[in-house]
Scaffold this motif. Sequence first.
Motif, PDB file in Angstrom:
ATOM      1  N   ILE A  94       0.992  -1.238   0.169  1.00 31.29           N
ATOM      2  CA  ILE A  94       0.031   0.436   0.160  1.00 31.29           C
ATOM      3  C   ILE A  94       1.066   1.249  -0.172  1.00 31.29           C
ATOM      4  O   ILE A  94       0.649   2.144  -0.950  1.00 31.29           O
ATOM      5  CB  ILE A  94      -1.326   0.229   1.136  1.00 31.29           C
ATOM      6  N   TYR A  95       1.288   1.395   0.614  1.00 36.04           N
ATOM      7  CA  TYR A  95       2.618   2.483   0.886  1.00 36.04           C
ATOM      8  C   TYR A  95       3.641   2.702  -0.134  1.00 36.04           C
ATOM      9  O   TYR A  95       3.597   3.909  -1.051  1.00 36.04           O
ATOM     10  CB  TYR A  95       3.148   2.427   2.042  1.00 36.04           C
ATOM     11  N   CYS A  96       4.035   1.039  -0.657  1.00 38.21           N
ATOM     12  CA  CYS A  96       5.013   1.761  -2.023  1.00 38.21           C
ATOM     13  C   CYS A  96       3.846   2.369  -3.685  1.00 38.21           C
ATOM     14  O   CYS A  96       4.609   2.319  -4.228  1.00 38.21           O
ATOM     15  CB  CYS A  96       5.213   0.580  -2.393  1.00 38.21           C
ATOM     16  N   TYR A  97       2.837   1.283  -2.877  1.00 40.41           N
ATOM     17  CA  TYR A  97       2.138   1.918  -4.522  1.00 40.41           C
ATOM     18  C   TYR A  97       1.689   3.525  -4.803  1.00 40.41           C
ATOM     19  O   TYR A  97       1.599   4.194  -5.515  1.00 40.41           O
ATOM     20  CB  TYR A  97       0.152   1.664  -4.261  1.00 40.41           C
ATOM     21  N   SER A  98       1.301   3.924  -3.095  1.00 40.42           N
ATOM     22  CA  SER A  98       1.190   5.036  -3.156  1.00 40.42           C
ATOM     23  C   SER A  98       2.431   6.327  -3.388  1.00 40.42           C
ATOM     24  O   SER A  98       2.732   7.499  -4.314  1.00 40.42           O
ATOM     25  CB  SER A  98       0.958   5.949  -1.759  1.00 40.42           C
ATOM     26  N   TYR A  99       3.665   6.198  -2.848  1.00 41.93           N
ATOM     27  CA  TYR A  99       5.683   6.255  -3.646  1.00 41.93           C
ATOM     28  C   TYR A  99       5.107   6.211  -5.106  1.00 41.93           C
ATOM     29  O   TYR A  99       5.865   7.288  -5.886  1.00 41.93           O
ATOM     30  CB  TYR A  99       5.935   5.381  -3.485  1.00 41.93           C
ATOM     31  N   LEU A 116      17.627   8.955 -17.270  1.00 41.34           N
ATOM     32  CA  LEU A 116      16.397   8.234 -18.254  1.00 41.34           C
ATOM     33  C   LEU A 116      15.181   8.999 -17.711  1.00 41.34           C
ATOM     34  O   LEU A 116      14.769   9.511 -16.238  1.00 41.34           O
ATOM     35  CB  LEU A 116      15.977   7.118 -17.444  1.00 41.34           C
ATOM     36  N   SER A 117      13.545   9.459 -17.839  1.00 42.61           N
ATOM     37  CA  SER A 117      12.303   9.438 -17.291  1.00 42.61           C
ATOM     38  C   SER A 117      11.461   8.907 -16.972  1.00 42.61           C
ATOM     39  O   SER A 117      11.729   7.386 -17.351  1.00 42.61           O
ATOM     40  CB  SER A 117      12.278  10.521 -18.830  1.00 42.61           C
ATOM     41  N   HIS A 118      10.538   8.833 -16.898  1.00 41.71           N
ATOM     42  CA  HIS A 118       9.374   8.108 -16.056  1.00 41.71           C
ATOM     43  C   HIS A 118      10.180   7.466 -15.275  1.00 41.71           C
ATOM     44  O   HIS A 118      10.001   6.030 -15.046  1.00 41.71           O
ATOM     45  CB  HIS A 118       9.280   7.850 -17.717  1.00 41.71           C
ATOM     46  N   ILE A 119      10.529   7.762 -14.344  1.00 39.36           N
ATOM     47  CA  ILE A 119      11.381   7.182 -12.959  1.00 39.36           C
ATOM     48  C   ILE A 119       9.924   6.855 -12.386  1.00 39.36           C
ATOM     49  O   ILE A 119      10.052   5.802 -11.527  1.00 39.36           O
ATOM     50  CB  ILE A 119      11.566   8.236 -11.757  1.00 39.36           C
ATOM     51  N   TRP A 120       8.643   6.352 -12.451  1.00 45.41           N
ATOM     52  CA  TRP A 120       7.521   6.144 -11.981  1.00 45.41           C
ATOM     53  C   TRP A 120       6.979   4.374 -12.703  1.00 45.41           C
ATOM     54  O   TRP A 120       7.266   3.722 -11.710  1.00 45.41           O
ATOM     55  CB  TRP A 120       5.524   6.559 -12.085  1.00 45.41           C
ATOM     56  N   ALA A 125       7.530  -1.025  -9.434  1.00 41.83           N
ATOM     57  CA  ALA A 125       8.841  -1.857  -9.230  1.00 41.83           C
ATOM     58  C   ALA A 125       7.835  -2.683  -7.601  1.00 41.83           C
ATOM     59  O   ALA A 125       7.845  -3.633  -7.453  1.00 41.83           O
ATOM     60  CB  ALA A 125      10.174  -2.466  -9.772  1.00 41.83           C
ATOM     61  N   LEU A 126       8.409  -1.968  -6.663  1.00 43.17           N
ATOM     62  CA  LEU A 126       7.884  -2.156  -5.988  1.00 43.17           C
ATOM     63  C   LEU A 126       6.327  -2.177  -5.329  1.00 43.17           C
ATOM     64  O   LEU A 126       6.693  -3.531  -4.432  1.00 43.17           O
ATOM     65  CB  LEU A 126       7.857  -0.882  -4.860  1.00 43.17           C
ATOM     66  N   PRO A 127       5.499  -1.409  -5.809  1.00 43.59           N
ATOM     67  CA  PRO A 127       4.055  -2.679  -4.904  1.00 43.59           C
ATOM     68  C   PRO A 127       3.624  -4.254  -6.012  1.00 43.59           C
ATOM     69  O   PRO A 127       3.228  -4.771  -5.277  1.00 43.59           O
ATOM     70  CB  PRO A 127       3.235  -1.768  -5.742  1.00 43.59           C
ATOM     71  N   ILE A 128       4.493  -3.913  -7.255  1.00 40.82           N
ATOM     72  CA  ILE A 128       4.358  -5.544  -7.807  1.00 40.82           C
ATOM     73  C   ILE A 128       5.547  -6.384  -7.540  1.00 40.82           C
ATOM     74  O   ILE A 128       4.529  -7.651  -6.940  1.00 40.82           O
ATOM     75  CB  ILE A 128       5.640  -5.270  -9.117  1.00 40.82           C
ATOM     76  N   LEU A 129       6.549  -6.103  -6.373  1.00 43.84           N
ATOM     77  CA  LEU A 129       7.688  -6.970  -5.785  1.00 43.84           C
ATOM     78  C   LEU A 129       7.009  -7.446  -4.673  1.00 43.84           C
ATOM     79  O   LEU A 129       6.499  -8.153  -4.316  1.00 43.84           O
ATOM     80  CB  LEU A 129       8.545  -5.664  -5.134  1.00 43.84           C
TER      81      LEU A 129
END
Length: 165
Positions: A94-99, A116-120, A125-129
């Motif tokens: 949940i926290y990583c999704y918000s991040y 590189l652009s688009h760091i999002w 990868a964190l919420p996927i992890l």
Amino acid sequence: MWFGLALVIVVCYDVLTRYFGVPKPFGLNSTMVQESEYWLHTFLFALLIGYTYTKQGHVRIDLVRDRLPLKAKYAIEMFGCLFFLISYAVVAGIYCYSYALASFYEGEASKSVIGLSHIWLLKSALPILFLLLGLAGVSQLIKSTAGFLGKLPDDKIAETVGGDI
């Protein structure tokens, strides 16, 4: 697997262009190549952590647990999955999704002007992890419960509680 192969290729390419003077095509620069290396490493790790957990590839300290009966091992596994792994994966996810979402809304790019652009995408990868790790925890919880009830096939025991059975 594909991210691992891509990572090897990009690292080799980075070494060739940096130390042997091979030109960089497609408008790439050294910063972009180096950043793509940690992007690939991040996605490789994020996509494999859940699989690794289900195959007992994680670090396990079994000084006491190895001496316990099989039913106790299942109980410990169920307790750990339910109260630690799954709950942690939910909260962290949940926290990583918000991040990641904040990064998307801000249009965040690399700190380097030529990076590189688009760091999002990287932060996604964190919420996927944590999603994959949580699903792996649910899988292990189901298998441990089946083992505790005596309904787990013998060939799944080592995959469920690890160690030499």
